[in-house]
Design a protein around this motif. Structure first.
Motif, short mmCIF file in Angstrom:
data_model
loop_
_atom_site.label_atom_id
_atom_site.label_comp_id
_atom_site.label_asym_id
_atom_site.label_seq_id
_atom_site.Cartn_x
_atom_site.Cartn_y
_atom_site.Cartn_z
N ASP A 36 0.84 -1.21 0.00
CA ASP A 36 0.00 0.00 0.00
C ASP A 36 0.87 1.24 0.00
OD1 ASP A 36 -2.90 -0.88 0.28
OD2 ASP A 36 -1.90 -2.08 1.81
N SER A 51 -7.17 6.84 5.21
CA SER A 51 -7.03 7.09 3.78
C SER A 51 -8.42 7.08 3.19
CB SER A 51 -6.18 5.99 3.14
OG SER A 51 -6.23 6.09 1.73
N ARG A 77 -9.16 6.62 0.14
CA ARG A 77 -9.21 5.85 -1.12
C ARG A 77 -10.44 4.95 -1.05
NH1 ARG A 77 -4.01 2.40 -2.34
NH2 ARG A 77 -5.63 1.27 -3.44
N ARG A 79 -9.83 1.11 -1.44
CA ARG A 79 -9.12 0.39 -0.38
C ARG A 79 -9.08 1.27 0.87
NH1 ARG A 79 -6.39 -4.13 0.76
NH2 ARG A 79 -4.31 -4.04 1.67
N SER A 80 -10.23 1.41 1.53
CA SER A 80 -10.32 2.23 2.73
C SER A 80 -9.51 1.59 3.85
CB SER A 80 -11.78 2.36 3.18
OG SER A 80 -12.55 2.95 2.17
N GLY A 81 -8.82 2.43 4.60
CA GLY A 81 -8.04 1.86 5.69
C GLY A 81 -7.36 2.90 6.54
N PHE A 134 -0.38 -0.58 7.31
CA PHE A 134 -1.66 -0.17 6.74
C PHE A 134 -2.66 -1.26 7.09
CE2 PHE A 134 -4.91 -0.41 3.40
CZ PHE A 134 -5.41 0.88 3.46
N THR A 135 -3.80 -0.85 7.64
CA THR A 135 -4.85 -1.80 8.01
C THR A 135 -6.09 -1.49 7.19
OG1 THR A 135 -4.00 -1.85 10.27
CG2 THR A 135 -6.23 -2.71 9.92
N PRO A 136 -6.46 -2.36 6.25
CA PRO A 136 -7.71 -2.13 5.52
C PRO A 136 -8.89 -2.33 6.47
CG PRO A 136 -6.63 -4.15 4.76
CD PRO A 136 -5.76 -3.54 5.80
N GLN A 189 -12.94 -3.26 7.12
CA GLN A 189 -14.05 -4.05 6.60
C GLN A 189 -15.21 -3.12 6.25
OE1 GLN A 189 -15.88 -6.37 9.73
NE2 GLN A 189 -16.32 -8.04 8.32
N THR A 237 -18.66 0.98 -0.36
CA THR A 237 -17.32 1.41 0.03
C THR A 237 -17.44 2.50 1.08
OG1 THR A 237 -17.25 3.10 -1.68
CG2 THR A 237 -16.40 0.91 -2.26
N GLY A 241 -9.27 -3.41 12.06
CA GLY A 241 -10.09 -3.08 10.90
C GLY A 241 -11.42 -3.82 10.83
#
Length: 183
Positions: free
Chosen positions: A54, A75, A77, A80-82, A101-103, A105, A112, A151
């Motif tokens: 990431d 982030s 994004r 890929r939210s995280g 980086f932790t995505p 759920q 999203t 996450g």
């Protein structure tokens, strides 16, 4: 003619009433803020982090955890939210050192998040705010959500109806929590 007399009487009584009111001193003005001085700058590295590689990009809200000395940054994004976790180094210069980086759920299947804010919740969990449109399933989900630091989605907080259904890209831009953590 009577209505003109009544009108003038009301005006006269209002002037007398306000004029006879007790004078109250103005509250003291707050002291002026001191000048801010930029003492340095720091550019985050572009190197990918974590097993998925990431890249640090599209950062939004941040929260500093004094206990761990880490900064948690969301982030926004949408693909890929995280949460990026960064260590704060102060020697020899102040800098942020990316650690992970932790995505997160998705709270709703097929939706999203557009993360904008982060703050501490009870038991080490985190509150994350997302802007979006609840009524449009093609847009990101709007709301305030509770997550574990790993996450995992915990719950969606109830938001007063006046704040639901906000325009796209115009809601829940930030998040803060009272110092005692109660609000």
């Amino acid at each position: 003619m009577l209505s003109l007399r009544v009108f003038l009487a009301v005006i006269a009584l209002s002037v007398v009433g306000f004029g006879c009111g007790r004078l109250r001193p103005s509250p003291p003005a707050p002291p002026p803020l001191g000048a801010f001085e930029v003492i340095g700058s720091y550019v985050l590295p572009e190197a990918p982090i974590g097993p998925a590689g990431d890249v640090i990009a599209e950062l939004s809200g941040a929260w500093y955890d004094a206990e761990s000395g880490k900064v948690f940054i969301v982030s926004d994004r949408q693909d890929r939210s995280g949460i990026f976790t960064m260590r704060v180094d102060v020697t020899p210069d102040v800098r942020l050192v990316p650690e992970s980086f932790t995505p997160v759920q998705a709270p709703l299947a097929g939706r999203t998040l557009d993360l904008e804010g982060i703050g501490p919740a009870a038991d080490g969990r985190l509150f994350l705010s997302s802007e979006g449109e609840d009524v449009n399933p093609e847009r990101s989900a709007s709301g305030i959500y509770e997550y574990t630091r790993a996450g995992q989605f915990v719950r969606k907080l109830l938001v007063p109806p006046a704040y639901s259904g906000v325009r796209a890209n115009a809601g829940f831009e930030g998040l803060s929590v009272s110092p005692d953590g109660q609000q």
